[in-house]
Each structure stands twice: as structure tokens, then as C-alpha cells.
Design a protein around this motif. Structure first.
Motif, PDB file in Angstrom:
ATOM      1  N   ALA A 188       0.830  -1.209   0.000  1.00 48.93           N
ATOM      2  CA  ALA A 188       0.000   0.000   0.000  1.00 48.93           C
ATOM      3  C   ALA A 188       0.862   1.256   0.000  1.00 48.93           C
ATOM      4  CB  ALA A 188      -0.932  -0.022   1.207  1.00 48.93           C
ATOM      5  N   ALA A 189       1.977   1.234   0.741  1.00 49.29           N
ATOM      6  CA  ALA A 189       2.865   2.399   0.767  1.00 49.29           C
ATOM      7  C   ALA A 189       3.481   2.648  -0.601  1.00 49.29           C
ATOM      8  CB  ALA A 189       3.955   2.193   1.816  1.00 49.29           C
ATOM      9  N   LEU A 190       3.798   1.582  -1.328  1.00 45.25           N
ATOM     10  CA  LEU A 190       4.362   1.750  -2.666  1.00 45.25           C
ATOM     11  C   LEU A 190       3.341   2.333  -3.635  1.00 45.25           C
ATOM     12  CD1 LEU A 190       6.508  -1.488  -3.110  1.00 45.25           C
ATOM     13  CD2 LEU A 190       7.338   0.860  -3.035  1.00 45.25           C
ATOM     14  N   THR A 191       2.092   1.902  -3.529  1.00 41.06           N
ATOM     15  CA  THR A 191       1.068   2.440  -4.428  1.00 41.06           C
ATOM     16  C   THR A 191       0.804   3.912  -4.158  1.00 41.06           C
ATOM     17  OG1 THR A 191      -0.687   1.700  -2.914  1.00 41.06           O
ATOM     18  CG2 THR A 191      -0.038   0.194  -4.699  1.00 41.06           C
ATOM     19  N   HIS A 192       1.006   4.349  -2.926  1.00 34.58           N
ATOM     20  CA  HIS A 192       0.821   5.760  -2.604  1.00 34.58           C
ATOM     21  C   HIS A 192       1.888   6.624  -3.271  1.00 34.58           C
ATOM     22  CE1 HIS A 192      -1.494   4.582   1.307  1.00 34.58           C
ATOM     23  NE2 HIS A 192      -2.253   4.513   0.218  1.00 34.58           N
ATOM     24  N   HIS A 193       3.017   5.986  -3.632  1.00 38.27           N
ATOM     25  CA  HIS A 193       4.079   6.702  -4.338  1.00 38.27           C
ATOM     26  C   HIS A 193       3.976   6.522  -5.859  1.00 38.27           C
ATOM     27  CE1 HIS A 193       5.738   6.485  -0.248  1.00 38.27           C
ATOM     28  NE2 HIS A 193       6.466   7.539  -0.571  1.00 38.27           N
ATOM     29  N   GLY A 194       2.872   5.946  -6.313  1.00 38.68           N
ATOM     30  CA  GLY A 194       2.662   5.807  -7.751  1.00 38.68           C
ATOM     31  C   GLY A 194       3.207   4.534  -8.367  1.00 38.68           C
ATOM     32  N   HIS A 195       3.636   3.551  -7.582  1.00 34.22           N
ATOM     33  CA  HIS A 195       4.165   2.298  -8.115  1.00 34.22           C
ATOM     34  C   HIS A 195       3.045   1.274  -8.272  1.00 34.22           C
ATOM     35  CE1 HIS A 195       8.250   3.768  -7.577  1.00 34.22           C
ATOM     36  NE2 HIS A 195       7.984   4.043  -6.307  1.00 34.22           N
ATOM     37  N   ARG A 196       3.209   0.403  -9.241  1.00 35.45           N
ATOM     38  CA  ARG A 196       2.240  -0.675  -9.477  1.00 35.45           C
ATOM     39  C   ARG A 196       2.696  -1.926  -8.731  1.00 35.45           C
ATOM     40  NH1 ARG A 196       2.050  -2.771 -14.022  1.00 35.45           N
ATOM     41  NH2 ARG A 196      -0.146  -3.357 -14.022  1.00 35.45           N
ATOM     42  N   VAL A 197       1.798  -2.482  -7.924  1.00 39.07           N
ATOM     43  CA  VAL A 197       2.109  -3.641  -7.092  1.00 39.07           C
ATOM     44  C   VAL A 197       1.054  -4.700  -7.326  1.00 39.07           C
ATOM     45  CG1 VAL A 197       2.486  -4.486  -4.746  1.00 39.07           C
ATOM     46  CG2 VAL A 197       3.190  -2.169  -5.349  1.00 39.07           C
ATOM     47  N   VAL A 198       1.501  -5.943  -7.466  1.00 40.67           N
ATOM     48  CA  VAL A 198       0.603  -7.093  -7.624  1.00 40.67           C
ATOM     49  C   VAL A 198       0.839  -8.040  -6.453  1.00 40.67           C
ATOM     50  CG1 VAL A 198      -0.026  -9.071  -9.054  1.00 40.67           C
ATOM     51  CG2 VAL A 198       0.571  -6.888 -10.127  1.00 40.67           C
ATOM     52  N   TYR A 199      -0.241  -8.409  -5.777  1.00 46.54           N
ATOM     53  CA  TYR A 199      -0.178  -9.306  -4.611  1.00 46.54           C
ATOM     54  C   TYR A 199      -0.850 -10.623  -4.988  1.00 46.54           C
ATOM     55  CZ  TYR A 199      -0.260 -10.658   0.340  1.00 46.54           C
ATOM     56  OH  TYR A 199      -0.064 -11.291   1.530  1.00 46.54           O
ATOM     57  N   ILE A 200      -0.070 -11.705  -5.060  1.00 44.86           N
ATOM     58  CA  ILE A 200      -0.578 -13.032  -5.407  1.00 44.86           C
ATOM     59  C   ILE A 200      -0.638 -13.864  -4.133  1.00 44.86           C
ATOM     60  CG2 ILE A 200      -0.290 -15.051  -6.859  1.00 44.86           C
ATOM     61  CD1 ILE A 200      -0.718 -12.551  -8.456  1.00 44.86           C
ATOM     62  N   SER A 201      -1.831 -14.307  -3.765  1.00 48.78           N
ATOM     63  CA  SER A 201      -2.015 -15.108  -2.561  1.00 48.78           C
ATOM     64  C   SER A 201      -2.305 -16.557  -2.961  1.00 48.78           C
ATOM     65  CB  SER A 201      -3.165 -14.554  -1.710  1.00 48.78           C
ATOM     66  OG  SER A 201      -3.398 -15.383  -0.590  1.00 48.78           O
ATOM     67  N   GLY A 202      -1.490 -17.454  -2.445  1.00 44.78           N
ATOM     68  CA  GLY A 202      -1.709 -18.867  -2.707  1.00 44.78           C
ATOM     69  C   GLY A 202      -2.315 -19.601  -1.538  1.00 44.78           C
ATOM     70  N   GLU A 203      -2.452 -18.932  -0.393  1.00 47.23           N
ATOM     71  CA  GLU A 203      -2.975 -19.564   0.816  1.00 47.23           C
ATOM     72  C   GLU A 203      -4.340 -19.017   1.218  1.00 47.23           C
ATOM     73  OE1 GLU A 203      -0.023 -18.989   3.760  1.00 47.23           O
ATOM     74  OE2 GLU A 203       1.363 -20.459   2.931  1.00 47.23           O
ATOM     75  N   GLU A 204      -4.594 -17.755   0.904  1.00 45.78           N
ATOM     76  CA  GLU A 204      -5.833 -17.115   1.304  1.00 45.78           C
ATOM     77  C   GLU A 204      -6.635 -16.700   0.079  1.00 45.78           C
ATOM     78  OE1 GLU A 204      -4.655 -14.972   5.500  1.00 45.78           O
ATOM     79  OE2 GLU A 204      -4.192 -13.915   3.633  1.00 45.78           O
ATOM     80  N   ALA A 205      -7.938 -16.653   0.251  1.00 45.91           N
ATOM     81  CA  ALA A 205      -8.806 -16.176  -0.811  1.00 45.91           C
ATOM     82  C   ALA A 205      -8.737 -14.654  -0.886  1.00 45.91           C
ATOM     83  CB  ALA A 205     -10.246 -16.635  -0.576  1.00 45.91           C
ATOM     84  N   ILE A 206      -9.240 -14.125  -1.982  1.00 44.62           N
ATOM     85  CA  ILE A 206      -9.204 -12.673  -2.172  1.00 44.62           C
ATOM     86  C   ILE A 206      -9.994 -11.962  -1.081  1.00 44.62           C
ATOM     87  CG2 ILE A 206      -9.934 -10.815  -3.716  1.00 44.62           C
ATOM     88  CD1 ILE A 206      -9.253 -12.561  -6.057  1.00 44.62           C
TER      89      ILE A 206
END
Length: 468
Positions: free
Chosen positions: A112-130
Motif C-alpha cells: 500500500a505504501a508503494l502504491t501511494h508513491h505511484g508504483h504498481r504492485v501485484v499481490y498473489i495469494s496462494g494460501e488465502e482467498a481474495i
């Protein structure tokens, strides 16, 4: 049709054998060997392509212009400190920690901190549902962050999704043990699948320049689960540690190709997530009882950061034939050595006493400079005499009973003065390297002097002035 060959691979250490056995000869684990296809196993080699020659690689001289690695700063100062100034583009980090310690919380906050600086972040979860990830983000107050989420475990599907949406600045994979790839004929979580999946993500990071964070499980011994080869493949290994009885968390760099490996970041687990601790020394000394015997303040160093922590010791008469030795946060073998030196050179007999040693706040110390503080706490508890509440201790004890000098003495004293301490006990050799200090310094050449000082309740060494 020819029968496909297979090998037997240990799921704990990655050792390969030609037959099944109950116990691995390499690591000693029981029931950890599984049968896997030889073409996809650790011993399998890639298929050779006939008629294809290698390309010529340019050779350059050793000297040349140095270019700093491009980094992505998160704005989370404690995390940026541990990584060496931010995530390096194209790097791969492996983050390990006990279940429930806060790995996912830390990565969501960093994303979230990176997105506040304008960066694109992708979070892939293999253990938890969305929905579970969204609930955690809502609890942390990060629902409005523009982090892209997905719940997937297939490496091929993950790479296809990332390629279709464009390469992001950072990709988080939680966790690497859940990934599987069609190029390996084994179950997810096995040595072959973990290694092949990690290699695919590393190749993606190097080709696109995206920073990839892999979350790893840990074993009951605190080591990152899976083959050790994965730790060698990645650019950095971070360990998130803490005690379930404390709200404090320590982020420690075990390996870092782009920064120091001895830095730590301190966080506090609160109801709204992980909060940064700007002054860890004040945190670890916040609830200190200054009138109780057996407590000494150690002025230590964690990387480039000075850190004050309380060493607590309890020495009690043992009713057992073999006295207990319980240590929390320090090396048990190191404690045995200190007890032996006290017995052999100082006449302090602890062979008939139970000894309990604890590092307050859940911190783990591996620095030899804590020897003097541990010895002071042990003698204080045995004699029933409280140590001065405004004094700090640091120094390494040798087997001969001498107190050896340690590095970064001025930084340790500066941190102690900042927190209101008035005196310090340090090695005599370290005193010579200090030009000036706001503390009253007591330099000791041998451990016998410290024992006599505590036992008599008065200082046998003349406190020197601040000037050399």
C-alpha cells in the motif's frame, strides 16, 4: 515403452538417493524422502538441444564506472533500513517467519505504501482467498490502496497474468510453498516444485526488472522450510521474528546482495497493523525495575544501530543433582562459558545453583559484547546486590578472564547518554579509543575486578574523567 526413471529426494534438505529409506543420511530427518521423476528431480539435467551453440559474452575489465542499483523506496523506514535503502529493481527477496507473526500484514502495508508513491504492485495469494486479503486490508485501513490482487498457485498462470497486465514494480508471492509448475512432476511444496517455481519467478524478475518478494514457511527449528538451494538463488533473505508473548517484531536481514546483512527493523504489532519503532532502546527499557538484583543494561549494536536492552538473570539454590540452565534470547553455550570463567578465575561457584537468563523484550542477541553485562547480572543476582540503575555494560570475556575490547564503543556510549544513563562499564582497551564522553566511564581489565566491585558494593576502579 521404457519405464520412467525416478529418484528419491529428501524434502527437508534436497539430498538425492537411489532408494527409499526412513531416515535421511544428510540431515537426519525421518520420513522426509519421497520418490520423484528423475527428469524433474534435483539430479535431473535439462534436455540437450543438438546443433545449438552458445553465444559469446562480452568480457569487461574489473575497473570501470560504478552505477548504484536502482531502488524502490517504500516509505516504511524500518523496512527500507533492512533492505539497504529500498527494494532493488529486478531483485528477489525471500521473507520467512513463524505462522501468524505478521508477514502478510507487513507486505500488505509495504504494498500500500508503494502504491501511494505511484508504483504498481501485484499481490498473489496462494494460501488465502481474495476476500480474506480484502478483510485484512480493511482492518488495516488500506482498502483504498490500488494494489492488484489475485489468488493463484500455478506459475504459468501467474506469469501469463503479469505479462498481460504489464510488468509491475513489485510482485508479492504468498507463499512459495504453494506454487506449482507443470515443468516439475511432483506435488506442490516438494523440493522439486519449490525450486522450479522459485527459479521461474527469479527469471521473470531478471527479465522484467520487477522486484519479487517470496514468502516462505519456517520449520519448528525456525529455519525457512524447503531446499536450502532457494536461499542461494534469491538476492536476499529476510527473517521476521518475534515472541507470541510480546507485541514487538524484529525484521532481520540474513542475506542481502545489495546491502548490509546485520541490520534490523523494529515494529510493534497494534490493532491497526505494524507500527514502526523509531527508538527501540526506549522500548526495550520501558518497564525496567531498577531496584531488583540480577538486571544489567547491555549497550549493544545491531548493524549500524546502537541498541540498549536489559539482561535479566536469576540465580537460585538448586534442589536437583543437576542444576537447571535456562536461556531465552542468548546462546546457551556462551552462558556455560561465562559460568566456567566465573568459577575458574573469580571463585564464583554456581555449580549448585539454577541459572535463568533472559533478554527482555523478546530480542535475540548474538553479539559477544554482551558477555560483561551477562556476568554482571549473574553476580548481582547471586550476591543479592542491585546494580546502578544509570549504568550500562559491554565487553567480551575471554577464557583467561580478561575483558576484551569491542567495536563501536563511541556509538554505544552516545546512545546510553541520549537515554539518560550516567555511567558505563567497558573494557580497558576500548577506553583508550574514546576521546570524550558525557558518561562517567569505568574501565576494567579483567573479570575479577567486576566481581569484586559488585560483591563489595563499591567501585574498586577509579572512575576516569571524560578526557583521555
Amino acid at each position: 515403452m521404457a519405464r520412467q526413471k525416478s529418484t528419491f529426494v529428501c524434502q527437508a534438505c534436497g539430498a538425492v538417493t537411489n532408494r527409499w529409506q526412513g531416515r535421511c543420511d544428510s540431515c537426519g530427518e525421518w520420513n522426509s524422502i519421497l520418490e520423484e521423476a528423475e527428469s524433474a528431480g534435483i539430479g535431473g539435467s535439462p534436455k540437450t538441444v543438438r546443433g545449438k551453440s552458445g553465444r559469446i559474452v562480452e568480457l569487461v575489465p574489473l575497473s570501470g564506472e560504478e552505477k548504484p542499483a536502482p531502488r524502490i523506496t517504500t516509505g516504511v523506514k524500518e523496512l527500507d533500513r533492512v533492505t539497504g535503502g529500498g527494494f532493488v529493481k529486478g531483485s528477489v527477496l525471500l521473507l520467512g517467519g513463524d505462522p501468524g507473526i505478521g508477514k502478510s500484514t507487513l507486505l500488505i502495508q509495504a504494498s500500500a505504501a508503494l502504491t501511494h508513491h505511484g508504483h504498481r504492485v501485484v499481490y498473489i495469494s496462494g494460501e488465502e482467498a481474495i476476500d480474506q486479503v480484502r478483510m485484512r486490508a480493511a482492518r488495516l485501513g488500506l482498502s483504498k490502496a490500488t494494489v492488484k490482487l489475485a489468488a493463484e498457485t500455478s506459475v504459468e498462470d501467474i506469469l501469463a497474468t503479469l505479462a498481460a497486465d504489464g510488468p509491475p514494480e513489485m510482485v508479492v508471492i504468498d507463499s512459495v510453498q504453494t506454487l506449482w509448475t507443470e515443468s516439475a512432476d511432483s506435488a506442490p511444496g516438494t523440493v522439486t516444485q519449490v525450486r522450479a517455481s522459485a527459479q521461474a519467478m527469479i527469471r521473470y524478475a531478471k527479465q522484467t526488472g520487477a522486484a519479487v518478494i517470496l514468502v516462505g514457511h519456517v520449520t519448528k527449528d525456525g529455519q525457512i522450510a524447503g531446499p536450502r538451494v532457494v536461499e542461494h538463488m534469491v538476492d536476499g533473505v529476510l527473517h521476521f521474528e518475534g515472541d507470541a508473548g510480546h507485541q514487538f517484531r524484529i525484521l532481520r536481514a540474513i542475506k542481502n546482495r545489495f546491502g548490509p546483512t546485520d541490520e534490523i527493523g523494529v515494529f510493534e504489532m497494534t490493532g491497526s497493523g505494524l507500527a514502526q519503532v523509531d527508538n527501540p532502546s526506549a522500548m526495550f527499557l520501558g518497564e525496567r525495575n531498577t531496584s531488583t538484583p540480577g538486571a544489567a543494561v547491555f549497550a549493544g549494536m545491531e548493524g549500524s544501530r546502537p541498541l540498549l536492552v536489559e539482561i535479566q538473570a536469576l540465580v537460585a539454590q538448586s534442589p536437583l543433582g543437576t542444576p537447571r540452565r535456562a536461556v531465552v534470547g542468548w546462546d546457551t553455550s556462551r552462558l556455560s562459558m561465562i559460568l566456567a570463567v566465573l568459577d575458574a578465575h573469580c571463585g564464583v561457584r554456581l555449580s549448585g545453583h539454577d541459572v535463568y537468563l533472559n533478554v527482555a523484550g523478546g530480542l535475540k542477541i548474538s553479539e559477544p559484547a554482551a558477555d560483561l553485562a551477562v556476568a554482571a547480572a549473574l553476580v548481582s543476582s547471586l550476591a543479592g546486590i542491585s546494580l546502578p540503575s544509570d549504568s550500562v555494560y559491554f565487553g567480551e570475556i575471554s577464557l583467561s578472564g580478561a575483558i576484551r575490547p569491542v567495536a563501536h564503543a563511541p556509538a554505544r556510549l552516545k546512545e546510553a547518554a541520549k537515554l539518560g544513563f550516567a555511567s558505563a562499564t567497558l573494557p580497558e582497551a576500548s577506553r583508550k579509543t574514546i576521546k570524550s564522553s558525557d558518561l562517567m566511564l569505568t574501565s576494567l581489565p579483567a573479570l575479577t575486578d567486576l566481581v569484586a566491585q559488585i560483591a563489595t558494593g563499591s567501585e574498586i576502579m577509579t572512575k576516569e574523567t571524560n578526557e583521555p
